[in-house]
Design a protein around this motif. Structure first.
Motif, PDB file in Angstrom:
ATOM      1  N   SER A  12      19.755  33.004  26.481  1.00  0.00           N
ATOM      2  CA  SER A  12      18.390  32.861  26.551  1.00  0.00           C
ATOM      3  C   SER A  12      18.043  32.413  26.033  1.00  0.00           C
ATOM      4  N   PHE A  13      18.277  31.354  24.856  1.00  0.00           N
ATOM      5  CA  PHE A  13      16.965  30.616  24.406  1.00  0.00           C
ATOM      6  C   PHE A  13      16.578  31.240  23.597  1.00  0.00           C
ATOM      7  N   ILE A  14      17.160  32.461  22.698  1.00  0.00           N
ATOM      8  CA  ILE A  14      15.979  33.448  21.602  1.00  0.00           C
ATOM      9  C   ILE A  14      16.383  32.771  20.467  1.00  0.00           C
ATOM     10  N   GLN A  15      17.497  32.269  20.123  1.00  0.00           N
ATOM     11  CA  GLN A  15      17.725  30.959  18.661  1.00  0.00           C
ATOM     12  C   GLN A  15      17.815  32.526  17.176  1.00  0.00           C
ATOM     13  N   ALA A  16      17.993  32.977  17.208  1.00  0.00           N
ATOM     14  CA  ALA A  16      18.230  34.775  16.440  1.00  0.00           C
ATOM     15  C   ALA A  16      18.532  34.161  15.370  1.00  0.00           C
ATOM     16  N   TYR A  17      18.662  33.235  14.739  1.00  0.00           N
ATOM     17  CA  TYR A  17      18.976  32.771  13.798  1.00  0.00           C
ATOM     18  C   TYR A  17      18.676  31.594  12.641  1.00  0.00           C
ATOM     19  N   SER A  76      14.240  46.701  22.131  1.00  0.00           N
ATOM     20  CA  SER A  76      14.837  44.877  22.491  1.00  0.00           C
ATOM     21  C   SER A  76      15.043  44.895  21.211  1.00  0.00           C
ATOM     22  N   VAL A  77      14.740  44.253  20.243  1.00  0.00           N
ATOM     23  CA  VAL A  77      15.023  44.225  18.957  1.00  0.00           C
ATOM     24  C   VAL A  77      15.623  45.307  17.955  1.00  0.00           C
ATOM     25  N   GLU A  78      15.243  45.896  18.736  1.00  0.00           N
ATOM     26  CA  GLU A  78      16.562  47.127  18.008  1.00  0.00           C
ATOM     27  C   GLU A  78      17.881  47.111  19.090  1.00  0.00           C
ATOM     28  N   SER A  79      17.830  46.621  19.681  1.00  0.00           N
ATOM     29  CA  SER A  79      18.864  47.366  20.442  1.00  0.00           C
ATOM     30  C   SER A  79      20.339  46.482  19.637  1.00  0.00           C
ATOM     31  N   THR A  80      21.359  47.518  20.228  1.00  0.00           N
ATOM     32  CA  THR A  80      22.905  46.972  19.369  1.00  0.00           C
ATOM     33  C   THR A  80      22.869  45.208  20.572  1.00  0.00           C
ATOM     34  N   GLU A  81      22.523  45.336  21.430  1.00  0.00           N
ATOM     35  CA  GLU A  81      22.703  43.895  22.744  1.00  0.00           C
ATOM     36  C   GLU A  81      22.133  42.481  21.587  1.00  0.00           C
ATOM     37  N   LYS A  82      20.479  43.336  21.297  1.00  0.00           N
ATOM     38  CA  LYS A  82      20.662  41.823  20.240  1.00  0.00           C
ATOM     39  C   LYS A  82      21.104  41.447  19.114  1.00  0.00           C
ATOM     40  N   PHE A  83      20.839  42.799  18.970  1.00  0.00           N
ATOM     41  CA  PHE A  83      22.140  42.928  17.420  1.00  0.00           C
ATOM     42  C   PHE A  83      23.844  42.126  18.197  1.00  0.00           C
ATOM     43  N   MET A  84      24.023  41.882  18.792  1.00  0.00           N
ATOM     44  CA  MET A  84      25.340  41.305  18.689  1.00  0.00           C
ATOM     45  C   MET A  84      24.749  39.773  19.102  1.00  0.00           C
ATOM     46  N   VAL A  85      23.642  39.607  20.007  1.00  0.00           N
ATOM     47  CA  VAL A  85      23.306  37.720  20.694  1.00  0.00           C
ATOM     48  C   VAL A  85      22.778  37.409  18.933  1.00  0.00           C
TER      49      VAL A  85
END
Length: 249
Positions: free
Chosen positions: A41-46, A100-109
């Motif tokens: 989703s274009f989140i670029q979480a790294y 959302s930020v503290e969810s397991t899903e976003k952690f996996m993302v």
């Protein structure tokens, strides 16, 4: 077979380097290739932290179990799962993103995004004639790594990649059989076939070790992995992740 596929299939972890600093242009190319990877989703979480400081490399090497190639390399890249910027984005846009930020899903993302970026970086480096080695040992003491790299909450250093010109090319370990990894339409669960494939692979890996070490080592793959999994390691990881306000929901 094109050059991209040849580079991928020629991969091996290399640990003996010239200890020759990469140029800024090389670093930018590798990081740009990492950024070209797919991102959910274009989140670029790294975030990628490049380590040039010799003393920091030495300390990271010690944390990683005194792996020499973590200290002596042309450049050390630390890949981090990063949802800190998304917290800042929420504040900027006046949106409540905490759940959302503290969810397991976003952690996996964030984990997946970082891994995809890292593999792009590794492939780019290898295509440039460089050697690489992933360094997961930095997770031996993430509290110390966090202090050393000054990472904020919601950022987790996951692993490093040492990059440099190799001085020695090792043999290549054969991977699991294609049929064991690739299943059609559903997970194949025939136990007899499954165990036969593992037995055949054990023979391949045992022969590889025997030849590589001149008979000093010939352990089977299943023997090696079972022994590794029996030893509990880094069992504090859940606490570290939660302490850094990730995967709390």
């Amino acid at each position: 077979m094109n050059k991209v596929i040849e580079t991928i299939l020629n991969h091996r972890s290399l640990r003996q380097f010239e200890d020759k600093p990469l140029t800024d242009e090389q670093i930018k190319t590798i990081v740009s290739c990492a950024q070209a990877a797919s991102t959910s989703s274009f989140i670029q979480a790294y975030t990628i932290i490049g380590i040039k400081d010799i003393e920091k490399k030495r300390k990271l090497s010690e944390i990683a179990g005194n792996q020499e190639h973590a200290a002596k390399n042309g450049h050390l890249l630390i890949f981090c799962a990063d949802l800190y910027r998304h917290t800042i984005i929420g504040e900027q846009e006046q949106k409540d993103v905490t759940v959302s930020v503290e969810s397991t899903e976003k952690f996996m993302v964030a984990m997946i995004d970082a891994a995809l970026a890292a593999q792009n970086a590794a492939l780019a480096a290898e295509s440039m004639g460089l050697g690489i080695c992933y360094i997961g040992g930095i997770r031996n003491n993430l509290e110390e790594v966090k202090k050393l790299l000054k990472t904020p909450e919601r950022v987790i250093p996951l692993f490093g990649i040492a990059v440099d010109y190799p001085t020695y090319i090792t043999g290549q370990k054969q991977r699991l059989p294609f049929e064991h990894v690739y299943h059609v339409d559903e997970y194949q669960q025939d136990a007899e076939t499954y165990l036969r494939q593992l037995k055949d692979y054990d023979e391949v890996i045992s022969s590889y070790y025997n030849e590589r070490t001149g008979g000093k080592r010939k352990d089977r793959w299943t023997e090696q992995i079972a022994a590794m999994l029996e030893r509990q390691s880094r069992m504090d990881m859940k606490g570290f992740v939660q302490k850094n306000k990730l995967d709390l929901q």
